[in-house]
Motif scaffolding. Sequence first.
Motif, PDB file in Angstrom:
ATOM      1  N   GLU A  94       0.832  -1.203   0.000  1.00  0.00           N
ATOM      2  CA  GLU A  94       0.000   0.000   0.000  1.00  0.00           C
ATOM      3  C   GLU A  94       0.868   1.255   0.000  1.00  0.00           C
ATOM      4  OE1 GLU A  94      -3.406   2.126  -0.373  1.00  0.00           O
ATOM      5  OE2 GLU A  94      -3.161  -0.042  -0.553  1.00  0.00           O
ATOM      6  N   VAL A  95       1.926   1.263   0.795  1.00  0.00           N
ATOM      7  CA  VAL A  95       2.841   2.421   0.825  1.00  0.00           C
ATOM      8  C   VAL A  95       3.499   2.600  -0.536  1.00  0.00           C
ATOM      9  CG1 VAL A  95       5.013   3.258   1.801  1.00  0.00           C
ATOM     10  CG2 VAL A  95       3.244   2.377   3.308  1.00  0.00           C
ATOM     11  N   ARG A  96       3.899   1.501  -1.140  1.00  0.00           N
ATOM     12  CA  ARG A  96       4.539   1.588  -2.465  1.00  0.00           C
ATOM     13  C   ARG A  96       3.583   2.179  -3.497  1.00  0.00           C
ATOM     14  NH1 ARG A  96       6.706  -3.026  -6.491  1.00  0.00           N
ATOM     15  NH2 ARG A  96       7.878  -1.625  -7.821  1.00  0.00           N
ATOM     16  N   LYS A  97       2.329   1.736  -3.448  1.00  0.00           N
ATOM     17  CA  LYS A  97       1.338   2.278  -4.384  1.00  0.00           C
ATOM     18  C   LYS A  97       1.189   3.787  -4.200  1.00  0.00           C
ATOM     19  CE  LYS A  97      -1.620  -1.816  -4.771  1.00  0.00           C
ATOM     20  NZ  LYS A  97      -2.968  -2.347  -4.437  1.00  0.00           N
ATOM     21  N   TRP A 101       1.908   6.467  -7.152  1.00  0.00           N
ATOM     22  CA  TRP A 101       0.875   7.388  -7.623  1.00  0.00           C
ATOM     23  C   TRP A 101       1.240   8.837  -7.311  1.00  0.00           C
ATOM     24  CZ3 TRP A 101      -2.124   6.270 -11.331  1.00  0.00           C
ATOM     25  CH2 TRP A 101      -2.611   4.985 -11.507  1.00  0.00           C
ATOM     26  N   GLY A 102       1.835   9.077  -6.163  1.00  0.00           N
ATOM     27  CA  GLY A 102       2.257  10.428  -5.825  1.00  0.00           C
ATOM     28  C   GLY A 102       3.323  10.940  -6.776  1.00  0.00           C
ATOM     29  N   ALA A 103       4.264  10.073  -7.093  1.00  0.00           N
ATOM     30  CA  ALA A 103       5.320  10.466  -8.031  1.00  0.00           C
ATOM     31  C   ALA A 103       4.740  10.704  -9.423  1.00  0.00           C
ATOM     32  CB  ALA A 103       6.396   9.379  -8.079  1.00  0.00           C
ATOM     33  N   ALA A 104       3.779   9.876  -9.812  1.00  0.00           N
ATOM     34  CA  ALA A 104       3.149  10.051 -11.123  1.00  0.00           C
ATOM     35  C   ALA A 104       2.396  11.382 -11.183  1.00  0.00           C
ATOM     36  CB  ALA A 104       2.202   8.890 -11.411  1.00  0.00           C
ATOM     37  N   LEU A 105       1.669  11.713 -10.120  1.00  0.00           N
ATOM     38  CA  LEU A 105       0.944  12.981 -10.081  1.00  0.00           C
ATOM     39  C   LEU A 105       1.907  14.157 -10.106  1.00  0.00           C
ATOM     40  CD1 LEU A 105      -1.686  14.576  -9.816  1.00  0.00           C
ATOM     41  CD2 LEU A 105      -1.517  14.272  -7.330  1.00  0.00           C
TER      42      LEU A 105
END
Length: 145
Positions: A94-97, A101-105
């Motif tokens: 979950e942390v990795r996801k 996603w944060g890096a993608a945003l």
Amino acid sequence: MLNCLENTRNGGYMTNIDTDYLSTLVTRFKAFNKPTDAQQLIIALGDKLDRTDDDDKKLNVLLRAEKKADELAKARAGTRKLIDAEKAQARKLEVRKKIVWGAALKTAAQNDKEAALLMQFLFDNGYVAEKDKDAVRADLQSSSK
């Protein structure tokens, strides 16, 4: 103290007592603040120098029960370890996801005005913890350009 490995007494009854295990239990149980009745009986019989056949029978039953209790405790600890490992693995995923996603945003916000606005919205509306706002404030300024 525990000198009875094999005793042959009246009627030819033979009992095998694991003196090392008995000694370990007696030492452990003596350290308890409130040993159970069974533990108190193990202490009393373990310290007794001249046990009768009846004493040895009782002691054997108690020792077998303690061994089973030890096995159960080990099995439960093993089960808990497996469950904890599964939960830790799920938390790590979950942390990795969230990181991905944060890096993608963040990457998208550098080139896309809508993504930059979304980041500003998340920042302004309580999706970013107050303690973390200083860490990400600079990202908002660079993505809104």
